[in-house]
Structure formats: C-alpha cells, structure tokens
Design a protein around this motif. Sequence first.
Motif, mmCIF file in Angstrom:
data_model
loop_
_atom_site.group_PDB
_atom_site.id
_atom_site.type_symbol
_atom_site.label_atom_id
_atom_site.label_comp_id
_atom_site.label_asym_id
_atom_site.label_seq_id
_atom_site.Cartn_x
_atom_site.Cartn_y
_atom_site.Cartn_z
ATOM 1 N N LEU A 17 0.934 -1.185 0.011
ATOM 2 C CA LEU A 17 0.020 0.009 -0.119
ATOM 3 C C LEU A 17 1.058 1.244 0.029
ATOM 4 N N LYS A 19 0.553 5.493 -0.035
ATOM 5 C CA LYS A 19 -0.064 7.061 -0.217
ATOM 6 C C LYS A 19 0.707 7.755 -1.048
ATOM 7 N N ASN A 21 0.135 12.045 -2.923
ATOM 8 C CA ASN A 21 -0.663 13.008 -2.958
ATOM 9 C C ASN A 21 -0.691 13.555 -4.227
ATOM 10 N N ASP A 26 -4.992 12.973 -1.000
ATOM 11 C CA ASP A 26 -4.252 11.804 -0.612
ATOM 12 C C ASP A 26 -5.060 10.588 -1.217
ATOM 13 N N ILE A 27 -4.123 9.774 -1.999
ATOM 14 C CA ILE A 27 -4.750 8.662 -2.679
ATOM 15 C C ILE A 27 -3.914 7.480 -2.115
ATOM 16 N N LEU A 28 -4.744 6.441 -2.048
ATOM 17 C CA LEU A 28 -3.869 5.252 -1.758
ATOM 18 C C LEU A 28 -3.978 4.156 -2.809
ATOM 19 N N SER A 40 -9.779 6.621 -2.265
ATOM 20 C CA SER A 40 -9.478 7.569 -1.360
ATOM 21 C C SER A 40 -8.621 7.040 -0.256
ATOM 22 N N CYS A 41 -7.788 7.737 0.527
ATOM 23 C CA CYS A 41 -6.963 7.232 1.617
ATOM 24 C C CYS A 41 -7.511 7.157 2.802
ATOM 25 N N TYR A 42 -8.682 7.499 3.185
ATOM 26 C CA TYR A 42 -9.174 7.693 4.457
ATOM 27 C C TYR A 42 -10.256 6.940 4.736
ATOM 28 N N ASP A 49 -6.353 6.585 8.474
ATOM 29 C CA ASP A 49 -5.519 6.495 7.293
ATOM 30 C C ASP A 49 -5.190 5.080 6.896
ATOM 31 N N SER A 51 -3.220 4.097 4.454
ATOM 32 C CA SER A 51 -2.157 3.523 4.046
ATOM 33 C C SER A 51 -1.425 2.630 5.084
#
Length: 105
Positions: A17, A19, A21, A26-28, A40-42, A49, A51
């Motif tokens: 995984l 993270k 930007n 923030d993108i996973l 999306s990362c969250y 988070d 990630s």
Amino acid sequence: MAWFKVSKEGSMKDGDLSKVNIEGKDILIMKDKGKYYATSCYCTHENYDLSEGFLDDGNLICPNHFAMFKPQDGSVVQNPEGSGDIPSLKTYHTKIENGDLMVEV
Ligand code: FES
C-alpha cells in the motif's frame, strides 16, 4: 480529470500500500495479484489513514475497527465492528504507460 505519474511499474510488490498526494488529494495505491488499484486514502468510518491498513485475500482492511473494502470499486465488504453501514471509498482509474504507473484524478 487528468492522468498523473505515480511511480515506476514494478516499484510495488503484491500486497503493498502506498499513499500519494495528487492535486492536493491523498490517494491510496494498492497492488494485488499484479494489478494496481487506487482509492481515497481515509476510512469512511472515522477517517483512519488506510495506508496503515493491509490487504487480506484481495480486500483492503482498515486496522482501526476492521472495516473491509473492495479495492476494485471501493465498496464496503464488511462494516466496522459495532457500526452500521458506512459509505464506499472513492476509486480512481489506474494504467501502466511506458513503464510508469499512472492514476487519473
Ligand atoms: S476508522 Fe476505519 S473502521 Fe473505524
């Protein structure tokens, strides 16, 4: 929407995984069985988070309360422990171009 270079193809192993930007978001990025996915990362439960989460049998797990998401479409496979329904993650298209991993944001 535009395509952005994220990394060189092959810089991630299956199960990794990462993270990134892009344009302030923030993108996973995930790699599973040789394929790349971006969400999306969250966590949609309490913004943990993702990630810091992990992949288990192809599903993304949030380590905070163990919500489970499908990387392919961001859908919720399992709600968090003790919680009702939570929203899906947003997903982004990925592609490999000239040896680079690209994400459309
Ligand atoms: S914050 Fe992810 S499951 Fe609660």
